[in-house]
Motif scaffolding. Structure first.
Motif, PDB file in Angstrom:
ATOM      1  N   ALA A   1       0.941  -1.232   0.005  1.00  0.00           N
ATOM      2  CA  ALA A   1      -0.032  -0.060   0.106  1.00  0.00           C
ATOM      3  C   ALA A   1       0.724   1.262   0.076  1.00  0.00           C
ATOM      4  CB  ALA A   1      -0.839   0.044   1.195  1.00  0.00           C
ATOM      5  N   SER A   2       0.371   2.038  -0.785  1.00  0.00           N
ATOM      6  CA  SER A   2       1.094   3.602  -0.737  1.00  0.00           C
ATOM      7  C   SER A   2       0.258   4.618   0.005  1.00  0.00           C
ATOM      8  CB  SER A   2       1.171   4.087  -2.050  1.00  0.00           C
ATOM      9  OG  SER A   2       0.037   4.208  -2.808  1.00  0.00           O
TER      10      SER A   2
ATOM     11  N   GLU B   1      -6.059   4.600   2.013  1.00  0.00           N
ATOM     12  CA  GLU B   1      -7.047   3.735   1.321  1.00  0.00           C
ATOM     13  C   GLU B   1      -6.982   2.370   0.666  1.00  0.00           C
ATOM     14  OE1 GLU B   1     -10.668   2.925  -0.403  1.00  0.00           O
ATOM     15  OE2 GLU B   1     -10.014   4.175   1.236  1.00  0.00           O
ATOM     16  N   GLU B   2      -5.410   2.434   0.067  1.00  0.00           N
ATOM     17  CA  GLU B   2      -4.839   0.959  -0.326  1.00  0.00           C
ATOM     18  C   GLU B   2      -4.911   0.242   0.768  1.00  0.00           C
ATOM     19  OE1 GLU B   2      -1.325   1.691  -2.611  1.00  0.00           O
ATOM     20  OE2 GLU B   2      -2.437   2.678  -4.166  1.00  0.00           O
ATOM     21  N   SER B   3      -4.063   0.617   1.983  1.00  0.00           N
ATOM     22  CA  SER B   3      -3.925  -0.043   3.012  1.00  0.00           C
ATOM     23  C   SER B   3      -5.305  -0.810   3.744  1.00  0.00           C
ATOM     24  CB  SER B   3      -3.308   0.665   4.282  1.00  0.00           C
ATOM     25  OG  SER B   3      -2.226   1.029   4.411  1.00  0.00           O
TER      26      SER B   3
END
Length: 459
Positions: free
Chosen positions: A311-312, A315-317
């Motif tokens: 994740a960057s 939200e990606e996490s």
């Protein structure tokens, strides 16, 4: 005319009518927690005290009439520890729900037992502080219930369990006497550690009415990585390598093949059919989190990961954690779930998972095994059709076999859910005769008439 219940009359006189409930429908709705296959009796009444003094009065009144007392929080437990027995008094801590103090200087919170875990976490975060214990039920479960079972959660791998954050307690004993254990200071070794003894005692030694909890500085922003493997062995080896690397992830979760299949069937997560396991890791070290996640991803690749996602941003996490959060929802359509809670040394995890697969085959039941792989605490979940008596019998046999396996590997029958009614038989096996005798003797010192949750922990 039916004579008035003397216990109800006494408690209504001292606590008020609204605090004492004997309506059969209300009592029926409070008979049990979330555990499966734990019997629950018919309680005599439900009492909702709002202060330590009122709890003391409840226990004095119950003791004078020889009425057993079962203390309840939010009843989110999974071991039957909050289940009623016939003729008991249910003591609810729901009205004792105040956060009494949050001290930035001392980094402690003083709370009543009915405070919801998530409410406490949000309240201290407003002062840039952090209360780490985070059981899956944290939006519903109370601090008192967390203390009663020594609850853990996803953050255990880095921060520890509830007992690591309880500095001191106010406890009402079966006699109605009030004792304060522990202290507010960070250090203190005066006398036996009664605080640690009370934590995890499942309401059998006293009723917690106040807790002084240690806090941490608020964590920095976190990032997540998720890796898939062809086998459970590769996933476990990667987890062991992450823990041996010197990194301390704030979360390290494992999903086995049956669990992943259930999740993919429930919601398309793009998981290939041949995936054998998944590892989900998180770092909460702010600007250093990206570096940590990259190192974790590299370790997973070295140990055979077929796909690694990093994740960057937040939200990606969140998206990468979605698979872990979907476990319960994904298993629900498959049948009734019987959730186990074994913990073993990390070096024995492969043997545990292999053994669980063999147990599933032997008893012809589906066993899914998500878990907190970073601290060796797994949740083998037996799934079956409750309308099929033979399937239910085999499920119960498999459940017991998993606990036997955990003990044979040097582990424990419960890492965070507690004993309650569900695991009393295996507690004696884990403790041995001398250990069991000592625990019974401790119980007798605190509760000589055996009125506090008397049908829990011990057979």
């Amino acid at each position: 005319m039916t004579p008035a219940d003397p216990l109800v009359a006494r408690l209504r006189s001292s606590l008020g009518d609204n605090a004492v409930v004997d309506d059969p429908d209300v009592l029926d709705s409070h008979r049990n927690d979330h555990a499966t296959f734990c019997t629950a009796g018919v309680p005599r009444l439900l009492v909702r005290p709002s202060s330590t003094a009122e709890v003391s009065e409840v226990l004095k009144a119950a003791g004078s009439l020889g009425v057993p007392v079962v203390t309840q929080g939010a009843r989110t437990g999974l071991s039957g520890a909050a289940n009623a027995l016939d003729g008991c008094l249910l003591l609810s801590t729901a009205r004792m729900n105040e956060i009494l103090e949050v001290s930035v200087e001392d980094q402690v919170a003083v709370v009543q037992p009915g405070v919801v875990n998530a409410d406490l976490s949000r309240a201290v975060l407003e002062k840039d502080l952090f209360y780490p214990p985070d059981p899956s039920s944290w939006e519903m479960s109370t601090v008192g219930g967390n203390i009663a079972t020594n609850a853990g959660g996803l953050c255990c791998v880095k921060y520890g369990v509830t007992s690591d954050f309880v500095r001191g307690l106010e406890v009402v004993l079966a006699s109605g006497e009030v004792v304060r254990t522990g202290r507010r200071s960070a250090k203190g070794v005066a006398g036996y550690d009664l605080t640690r003894l009370i934590v995890g005692s499942e309401g059998t030694l006293g009723v917690v009415t106040e807790a002084t909890l240690a806090l941490r500085p608020a964590p920095e922003a976190s990032l997540t990585a998720a890796a898939t493997f062809l086998s459970i062995e590769e996933g476990i080896a990667a987890a062991a390598a992450v823990m041996a690397s010197g990194l301390r992830p704030s979360l390290l979760e494992f999903l086995d093949r049956p669990t992943l299949r259930a999740i993919q069937d429930y919601r398309d997560m793009g998981l290939p059919a041949d995936v054998g396991s998944m590892l989900i890791a998180q770092s909460d070290r702010g600007q250093r989190a990206a570096e940590d996640v990259a190192r974790i991803a590299a370790i997973c690749t070295e140990h055979g990961a077929i796909d690694v996602a990093e994740a960057s941003d937040a939200e990606e996490s969140r998206m990468l954690l979605e698979a872990r959060r979907l476990v319960n929802a994904a298993l629900e359509p498959l049948g009734v779930t019987l959730i186990d809670d074994v913990a073993v040394p990390r070096s024995k995890l492969v043997a545990l998972l292999r053994g669980i697969a063999e147990i599933g085959t032997k008893y012809d039941v589906l066993i899914c095994c998500p878990g907190h792989v970073g601290d060796g605490n797994m949740h083998p979940t037996v799934v079956f059709d409750r309308d099929d008596p033979d399937a239910e019998a085999r499920a119960l046999q498999a459940f017991g076999a998993v606990m036997e396996l955990g003990l044979s590997l040097g582990g424990t029958i419960t890492g965070e859910h507690g004993i309650g009614k569900l695991k009393r038989h295996w507690l004696a096996q884990e403790l041995g005769p001398v250990g069991l005798r000592l625990q019974r003797e401790v119980k007798a010192v605190f509760d000589p008439d055996n009125l506090l949750n008397p049908d829990k922990l011990f057979l």
